[in-house]
Design an enzyme around this catalytic site. Structure first.
Site, PDB file in Angstrom:
ATOM      1  N   GLN A 118      -7.867 -11.968 -19.728  1.00  0.00           N
ATOM      2  CA  GLN A 118      -7.756 -12.432 -18.194  1.00  0.00           C
ATOM      3  C   GLN A 118      -8.975 -12.523 -17.879  1.00  0.00           C
ATOM      4  O   GLN A 118      -9.828 -13.758 -17.129  1.00  0.00           O
ATOM      5  CB  GLN A 118      -6.436 -12.109 -17.263  1.00  0.00           C
ATOM      6  CG  GLN A 118      -5.562 -12.102 -17.730  1.00  0.00           C
ATOM      7  CD  GLN A 118      -4.502 -13.195 -17.809  1.00  0.00           C
ATOM      8  OE1 GLN A 118      -4.617 -13.785 -17.605  1.00  0.00           O
ATOM      9  NE2 GLN A 118      -3.959 -13.603 -18.673  1.00  0.00           N
ATOM     10  N   ARG A 130       1.167 -17.562 -17.656  1.00  0.00           N
ATOM     11  CA  ARG A 130       0.286 -16.777 -17.485  1.00  0.00           C
ATOM     12  C   ARG A 130       0.896 -16.870 -15.976  1.00  0.00           C
ATOM     13  O   ARG A 130       0.823 -15.414 -15.200  1.00  0.00           O
ATOM     14  CB  ARG A 130      -1.272 -17.004 -17.719  1.00  0.00           C
ATOM     15  CG  ARG A 130      -1.725 -16.723 -19.226  1.00  0.00           C
ATOM     16  CD  ARG A 130      -2.431 -16.972 -19.278  1.00  0.00           C
ATOM     17  NE  ARG A 130      -3.155 -16.053 -20.397  1.00  0.00           N
ATOM     18  CZ  ARG A 130      -4.521 -16.879 -21.115  1.00  0.00           C
ATOM     19  NH1 ARG A 130      -5.333 -16.952 -20.477  1.00  0.00           N
ATOM     20  NH2 ARG A 130      -5.107 -15.650 -22.251  1.00  0.00           N
ATOM     21  N   TYR A 165       1.670  -8.903 -22.322  1.00  0.00           N
ATOM     22  CA  TYR A 165       2.241 -10.361 -22.468  1.00  0.00           C
ATOM     23  C   TYR A 165       1.339 -11.265 -22.191  1.00  0.00           C
ATOM     24  O   TYR A 165       0.512 -11.341 -20.956  1.00  0.00           O
ATOM     25  CB  TYR A 165       3.651 -10.437 -23.693  1.00  0.00           C
ATOM     26  CG  TYR A 165       3.853 -10.424 -21.994  1.00  0.00           C
ATOM     27  CD1 TYR A 165       4.323 -11.082 -20.979  1.00  0.00           C
ATOM     28  CD2 TYR A 165       6.304 -10.399 -22.714  1.00  0.00           C
ATOM     29  CE1 TYR A 165       5.057 -11.052 -19.564  1.00  0.00           C
ATOM     30  CE2 TYR A 165       6.739 -10.469 -21.698  1.00  0.00           C
ATOM     31  CZ  TYR A 165       6.340 -10.140 -20.658  1.00  0.00           C
ATOM     32  OH  TYR A 165       7.779 -10.808 -19.510  1.00  0.00           O
ATOM     33  N   GLU A 166       1.073 -12.670 -22.730  1.00  0.00           N
ATOM     34  CA  GLU A 166       0.392 -13.754 -22.323  1.00  0.00           C
ATOM     35  C   GLU A 166      -1.107 -12.989 -21.954  1.00  0.00           C
ATOM     36  O   GLU A 166      -1.866 -13.767 -20.937  1.00  0.00           O
ATOM     37  CB  GLU A 166       1.055 -14.202 -21.040  1.00  0.00           C
ATOM     38  CG  GLU A 166       2.851 -14.454 -21.651  1.00  0.00           C
ATOM     39  CD  GLU A 166       2.945 -15.760 -22.537  1.00  0.00           C
ATOM     40  OE1 GLU A 166       1.846 -16.521 -22.585  1.00  0.00           O
ATOM     41  OE2 GLU A 166       3.569 -15.875 -23.066  1.00  0.00           O
ATOM     42  N   GLY A 167      -1.903 -12.646 -22.947  1.00  0.00           N
ATOM     43  CA  GLY A 167      -3.088 -11.863 -22.857  1.00  0.00           C
ATOM     44  C   GLY A 167      -2.892 -11.122 -22.093  1.00  0.00           C
ATOM     45  O   GLY A 167      -2.671 -11.181 -20.770  1.00  0.00           O
TER      46      GLY A 167
END
Lengths: 599, 599
Positions: free
Chosen positions: A448, A297, A441-443
């Site tokens: 977040q 992240r 992506y990655e949340g």
């Protein structure tokens, strides 16, 4: 040259904001002073500018492609990755004992920005490998560490994160991939994973898949998920490669951007079961995955800064060269004629917005990286703990705010080019398309923001979030002691933004449990406000350092530009804070007022 | 079905905001009451939903392509255009005497939105043809009108606008295309034009190019530009087609979006000279071109609304279907499980933002179209003149604000889809890519903003801009007479936004001549603020109408949704006004403070 690494700005942040000299006093970082950092950055810049950046547009035109289960990457990627690996860049931040260089994240993140500016699609492969290394360092067995980490560090092999399944995106509770324990202590893995970045490619000898799966009989939901190591090729005890594992790429996606980066659908176990070994303990997979994910992240936030920088450089270069129309102030009217569009106030406004957002987020990420380094290596446990909390607070801001800002910047990057911006060959459009994955992506940004609202704000009743405002206030006191117009203006906006932020923190803390719809309705605006404030705060600190350098006669051009940029940020970006505050604090009900049927 | 035309909302605006019943009392519009409008919209909806919309994604996958000077459009486009033409849709707003239907723009713009929602790439061809018809109606000779307009109206031929050259984009003073007068009264045209939408295609028998060029010996700059009619095939006196003219398409562009719409490079006169006839008088070309351009600018604003609507529909549909994670308020936790993502507050916030921006801009464009109709046909010259001034004030807002908002909406449209949004086959990404041209062509947002600052605000010292605030204030008085929570909240935000706007108008008016850099530094933010205010004002009017309908028991679901949307707009979008005001009024200097060398 299509990209020139902003080494000077990165070094400025390291010295003035991230306080590398202080980190240098920590024994683990005794080798890394400012001179070393400068040398590392310059070496990295060379590789990025000369080798990796020229492949960016090539990758957009010639994406990775799939054929008969194999993925062929863009011409030139394999050779560039070889150079990258041989230069030791994969091991930059990893421990010496596994072949790494043990650099602080503060320096590593600066290099990460350059690599991503040069080529996001290329940089994703090392980024995912970093995540795999981190997870193994934390939870891997000695055998797993000794066999896999050195090969990942030296770039012989690469790593992947296998989380997503068709029904399980943000909601990992829905993971269905199955792991069946075998008599020999291994597991057989069965299932389908999608959106696996570099899940298959031809740049390394082996690919180390870290896979979330459910051991047969495990509890439902996130508490029944385990993490497995599933190599593409089995690895013998001596580290040599064995048989092909039953993990196959059945297709790759056709995406809007980062086209050179293969996004794989992986099929595990269609031919009897893919062999995996458990990482750490059963049912603790999500916890380990979060280690990878938190590293990733932060890394994705840096990607946002990186794409923004590249987009800015391209737009600024175009604006210097493209001659069109006479300036409104007649400044080049000696000949009465048209001027480079850089002379037009709105082009300046666009470029300043791009620059201010980029430098603001870069400053924030540099401070976050420094907190990480302090947290992991400072001898004083209390200081380390405080730094860890600060870092964890900043991660959703670095990820969420920097990537959302990259959309604004790359949009402006196209806009500065006018009609040429919409033509693919110009290259500005690629950045606009590439950037859009970063908020997902990655949340996603919402994920977040959930983290910020729940774990980072609601959990302690907003106490830590308020303490960050206290740090901002200390900077305001320093600004107040100055009499420059720039300091006064920045002080006014910083103070207003901090007060808006505090109202929001109070609102979020008051509602996160009793009225979660209200708190979460404001989650993304809160993230945007907090990110805006922290970035603006770091530029306010930069302003003071730059004013002092300027007064001392150091590097006037750079310092004047920093002051102008910090002031622009305050007046044009921090000034958004009040509107966000109003929307969050006074507009929560209208977010969920309309009936579901009406959509 | 991939698109469902928002007939109800369009009719609501026509009745409640654009006051079609009042237009209906103007003799020219005696045939067009609400029932007729409804029937026209429903017929248009059918064509758009069933025929044109399904070709949208097809066009993205199979763009127009060039081969040996010819352009082949996406499979299905030719047939769809035939249906469009045979249905009389090209002539919707054009005079009866040339075969048109003579509908008010108020109805025509609603149809235009649908056609563009269905397929922006397709709709561009009729949009440019409309512009050519308008220019010929205004400045064409009787012969030009009689020969060309009926064929353009019935769709046998199509029209183009040829402005841009490689060195002349926003700056038309740089036009170099040359026109040499011939003994027979025609001209020979020599030069290169780029970015010519539908400059070459296979959907019609002939293409009527309107071309800006400089008669040999004409003055430098914009005062020496004339407008010529240059058909692809020469036209005989009886209207039949003659020889191929010397106007050839040498390539088409490879673009980020609207891929089905061919963007041509046209070469005039490489084989002896393209034959053109003068439109109107020599050296008045720019004036005539502005007629086309103003029609086209309004049309491009509508394209923004159209793409936003389509993006919203797609995202809302996905959010209803995609099940992921448990709601934060536990609302579907009876089964304890995951719910459609529409239940998550941030997804609601994104969808409400998309919806509010779209409905706000739609309301603004409807009012602008009505002003156009009044201006062109009202018997009372004073009323007509006032309406014309209002329309001209609104054009840069409709173009600039609606298209900039379409970027925000289509970004959110991808975001709602998560990872799926980045995969091209999902279709959300196409809207994001398509929308980006809208803030560029027919005058970038900065060009619209220059128009707003210079001609529409600076010229009369801000008087007309202030009078618009007076109209907003009258709506505030009506809101103040109500006691609903929604009306109170909207009143608060509308009033604050109006005051912010007035500060900015004062600032722009004071500086547009004495300190143009300061005024133009704030030009785009001023446009965004003014557009935001006008759209929010129209939604405030909508809110009151909807409250009255609701009280009367009419269509509760629609009216409740309208109220919720109007309130959301006020609380979440109008609330941006203060930040824009601060940036413009207090931040002008920092836009141009950094030295040119530092970029």
């Amino acid at each position: 040259m299509t990209y020139r690494a902003p080494v000077k700005d990165l070094m400025f942040n390291m010295q003035a904001l991230a306080d590398l000299p202080a980190l240098n006093k920590i024994p683990a970082f005794a080798d890394f002073d400012l001179d070393t950092a400068q040398a590392v950055l310059e070496e990295c810049a060379k590789l990025c500018e000369d080798v990796i950046a020229p492949l960016n547009w090539v990758g957009d035109k010639n994406p990775s492609f799939w054929k008969d289960g194999q993925v062929f990457t863009t011409p030139g990627f394999k050779e560039a990755f070889k150079q990258f690996a041989e230069g030791g860049w994969q091991g930059l931040q990893h421990p010496d004992e596994f072949g790494g260089q043990g650099l602080p994240k503060t320096i590593g993140a600066a290099c990460g920005e350059m690599i991503n500016s040069a080529n996001v699609s290329f940089a994703l492969c090392p980024l995912l490998t970093d995540g795999a290394i981190e997870a193994l360092l934390t939870a891997g067995s000695e055998e797993q560490k000794n066999i896999f980490i050195p090969k990942l560090v030296d770039g012989s092999w690469t790593g992947t994160m296998n989380l997503t399944e068709p029904q399980a995106g943000s909601d990992l509770a829905q993971v269905r991939t199955r792991a069946e324990p075998q008599a020999d202590g291994t597991y057989k893995i069965f299932g389908t994973k999608i959106f696996i970045t570099y899940g298959e490619h031809d740049m390394a000898e082996n690919i180390v898949h870290l896979v979330l799966a459910r051991v047969v009989g495990a509890p439902e939901g996130v508490k029944g998920i385990s993490l497995f190591l599933v190599p593409k090729f089995m690895v013998n005890a001596d580290g040599t490669l064995g048989a092909r594992n039953d993990a196959h790429c059945v297709s790759i996606e056709h995406k809007m951007g980062i086209k050179a980066s293969p996004t794989a659908v992986l099929q595990f176990g269609d031919h009897g079961g893919a062999v995996g070994t458990l990482i750490g303990e059963e049912n603790r997979g999500l916890e380990y995955m979060f280690i990878m994910m938190n590293a990733a992240r932060f890394g994705v936030g840096v990607q946002g800064i990186a794409v923004a920088e590249r987009s800015y450089q391209k737009a600024a270069s175009f604006a210097r060269d493209r001659v069109q129309s006479r300036p409104v102030d007649g400044s080049t009217a000696a000949g009465g004629g048209a001027a480079p569009i850089l002379h037009h106030p709105d082009v300046r406004r666009m470029l300043m917005t791009m620059r201010a957002l980029t430098e603001g987020c870069r400053a924030m990420s540099s401070v976050a990286a420094s907190a990480y380094d302090t947290a992991h290596h400072h001898a004083d446990a209390a200081i380390a703990k405080q730094a860890q909390t600060f870092y964890e607070f900043l991660v959703p801001l670095v990820k969420g705010y920097s990537t959302e800002m990259s959309l604004e910047v790359t949009d402006l990057g196209v806009q500065v080019h006018g009609g040429m911006g919409f033509i693919e060959e110009t290259g500005a459009a690629q950045h606009y398309r590439d950037a859009k994955i970063l908020t997902i992506y990655e949340g996603t940004t919402a994920i977040q923001a959930n983290d910020l609202v729940g774990r980072k704000t609601g959990r302690d009743g907003g106490a830590f979030a308020r303490s960050v405002a206290g740090l901002v206030e200390a900077t305001e006191a320093q600004l107040a002691a100055r009499d420059s117009a720039a300091a006064r203006s920045v002080l006014k906006r910083l103070s207003a933004a901090r007060l808006a932020y505090l109202d929001v923190v109070d609102f979020i803390a008051a509602n996160s449990r009793s009225n979660p719809n209200a708190a979460y309705a404001g989650s993304v605006p809160y993230l945007m406000l907090a990110g805006n404030l922290v970035a603006g705060w770091q530029l306010a600190r930069s302003l003071m350092v730059a004013e002092d350098h300027l007064a001392a006669g150091n590097d006037a051009a750079f310092m004047s530009a920093k002051i102008a940029t910090a002031r622009f940020y305050a007046e044009h970006i921090l000034s958004r804070a009040g509107g966000l505050r109003d929307a969050i604090v006074e507009g929560a009900d209208s977010v969920t007022a309309m009936s579901l049927e009406a959509f």
